[in-house]
Design an enzyme around this catalytic site. Structure first.
Site, short mmCIF file in Angstrom:
data_model
loop_
_atom_site.label_atom_id
_atom_site.label_comp_id
_atom_site.label_asym_id
_atom_site.label_seq_id
_atom_site.Cartn_x
_atom_site.Cartn_y
_atom_site.Cartn_z
N ARG A 15 -28.31 56.32 12.28
CA ARG A 15 -29.03 57.26 11.41
C ARG A 15 -30.43 57.50 11.96
O ARG A 15 -30.75 58.60 12.41
CB ARG A 15 -29.07 56.73 9.97
CG ARG A 15 -29.51 57.77 8.92
CD ARG A 15 -31.00 57.96 8.81
NE ARG A 15 -31.70 56.72 8.50
CZ ARG A 15 -33.03 56.60 8.55
NH1 ARG A 15 -33.80 57.63 8.88
NH2 ARG A 15 -33.61 55.43 8.27
N HIS A 19 -32.72 60.82 15.31
CA HIS A 19 -33.96 61.53 15.65
C HIS A 19 -34.22 61.51 17.15
O HIS A 19 -34.66 62.50 17.73
CB HIS A 19 -35.15 60.88 14.94
CG HIS A 19 -35.18 61.04 13.46
ND1 HIS A 19 -35.31 62.27 12.84
CD2 HIS A 19 -35.12 60.12 12.46
CE1 HIS A 19 -35.32 62.10 11.53
NE2 HIS A 19 -35.20 60.80 11.27
N SER A 169 -42.56 53.88 7.75
CA SER A 169 -42.01 55.05 8.42
C SER A 169 -42.82 55.47 9.64
O SER A 169 -42.27 55.99 10.61
CB SER A 169 -41.94 56.24 7.45
OG SER A 169 -41.38 55.87 6.22
N HIS A 196 -38.33 47.75 6.62
CA HIS A 196 -37.91 48.65 7.69
C HIS A 196 -39.13 48.98 8.52
O HIS A 196 -40.11 49.53 8.03
CB HIS A 196 -37.33 49.93 7.06
CG HIS A 196 -36.97 51.02 8.03
ND1 HIS A 196 -35.68 51.25 8.44
CD2 HIS A 196 -37.74 51.96 8.64
CE1 HIS A 196 -35.67 52.28 9.27
NE2 HIS A 196 -36.91 52.73 9.40
N HIS A 198 -41.16 50.39 12.21
CA HIS A 198 -41.16 51.23 13.42
C HIS A 198 -42.16 50.63 14.39
O HIS A 198 -43.11 49.96 14.00
CB HIS A 198 -41.51 52.69 13.08
CG HIS A 198 -40.33 53.46 12.58
ND1 HIS A 198 -39.51 54.18 13.42
CD2 HIS A 198 -39.82 53.61 11.34
CE1 HIS A 198 -38.54 54.74 12.72
NE2 HIS A 198 -38.70 54.40 11.44
N TYR A 287 -45.28 60.39 9.89
CA TYR A 287 -43.85 60.13 9.84
C TYR A 287 -43.26 60.14 11.25
O TYR A 287 -43.49 61.06 12.03
CB TYR A 287 -43.19 61.20 8.98
CG TYR A 287 -41.82 60.88 8.47
CD1 TYR A 287 -41.56 59.70 7.80
CD2 TYR A 287 -40.78 61.79 8.62
CE1 TYR A 287 -40.30 59.42 7.30
CE2 TYR A 287 -39.51 61.53 8.13
CZ TYR A 287 -39.28 60.33 7.47
OH TYR A 287 -38.03 60.06 6.99
#
Length: 341
Positions: A15, A19, A169, A196, A198, A287
């Protein structure tokens, strides 16, 4: 090690990784990756367009393959791993959630901006009615003070979420900020806490470990770091680190290594690394999925993508406002042209 998992992993490459490859996953790729993840014992894998169910559009990027076919393909090869989907209210609808459940998806991750949990109750309620495990996914968690984050997390808990996630994010949080947020949620909620990350500031692993030390038990990773921006916490590395820490993820390390090297690496159009653009996203706090949009806009208007991303950060632009990227690029170009006159 005990058969009981200390940390429950969700693999997000099918998912979030969408991107990084322009949403060009094929049925064959998803089938091969999902089968290997199932064989490695990964408990959950997330499958959808990068922006969640119904994300395929001109604004968010067109998918090569209908996401329902990708979900169906993943479910077909998973006999122990559960397939999860992400839904952002306003992009995905109740109809797509029902379709995903009918195809065999077992977890719904309902994602909202960190201050907008109140748009999620109907979707969480429907997921519960469909017999799905439900997750409240508070995106861009760096943009709210801790007390506001707690308030929004408690709303998601009250709607019926089984787990609430702190979602970095933009890859903008520092380890002390992660600790503060996870600790506050752990003290205020009774449901599971997730994290989560990044990797835009090269802190995904450090932040993930900080979250775990403060009590987060649901953790996201992306194999080969295949995710938006500079990617997420690298799953196979995390499995190795957890083993070194004496924590059981229930995931086979060698099989994850082989999947990363032999299957996922060839899918990547270029290696996931901290480039100047992904770095500036973490620095500016924007983002992570804005990267490809900003690069395209920079080329179109002959401006520096870093200037676009920093201006987006100043304006506190969030997911769902991708149309602003073109506007900002045009404004920067016009300003530069005026200065040349």
């Amino acid at each position: 090690m005990s058969d009981i998992r200390d940390i429950i992993l969700t693999e997000v490459a099918l998912r979030d990784g969408s991107h990084a490859i322009g949403h060009q996953y094929t049925v064959e790729q998803v089938t091969e990756v999902a089968r290997a993840l199932n064989d490695a014992g990964v408990p959950y894998i997330e499958v959808a367009h990068g922006d969640g169910l119904a994300g395929s559009s001109e604004q968010y990027g067109r998918s090569l393959t209908d996401e329902m076919k990708l979900i169906e393909a993943a479910v077909s090869v998973c006999d122990q791993t559960k397939v999860a989907v992400l839904l952002i209210p306003g992009i995905g609808t109740m109809n797509e959630l029902k379709q995903a459940a009918d195809l065999g998806a077992k977890m719904a991750r309902i994602a909202t901006h960190v201050t907008e949990a109140d748009v999620s109750p109907q979707h969480i309620n429907l997921a519960k009615e469909l017999g799905m495990e439900t997750v409240g996914f508070l995106m861009m968690s760096h943009m709210a003070p801790v007390d506001k984050l707690v308030e929004q997390a408690k709303l998601m808990e009250s709607y019926g979420a089984d787990t609430v996630y702190v979602v970095d994010s933009a890859g903008a949080l520092l380890p002390n900020e992660v600790r503060e947020r996870i600790r506050a949620l752990r003290q205020s909620l009774t449901v599971n806490i997730g994290f989560h990350a990044h990797n835009n500031l090269s802190l995904a692993m450090a932040n993930t470990l900080a979250a775990i030390e403060e009590g987060a038990t649901r953790i996201d990773g992306s194999v080969r770091c295949l995710g938006a921006g500079a990617g997420n916490t690298q799953t196979e590395v995390l499995v190795a680190v957890l083993e070194r820490m004496g924590l059981n993820s229930g995931v086979d390390l060698y099989k994850m290594m082989d999947l990363a090297e032999n299957v996922v690496a060839p899918i990547l159009t270029q290696p996931q690394e901290i480039t100047r653009d992904s770095l500036v996203m973490g620095y500016a706090g924007v983002y992570s999925s804005f990267l490809l949009h900003s690069q395209r806009a920079a080329k179109q208007f002959n401006v520096d993508s870093r200037d676009i991303l920093i201006e987006l950060g100043k304006r506190k632009v969030v997911g769902g406002q991708e149309d602003m990227i073109i506007d900002v690029a045009a404004e920067i170009a016009n300003k530069q042209n005026r200065l040349k006159v």
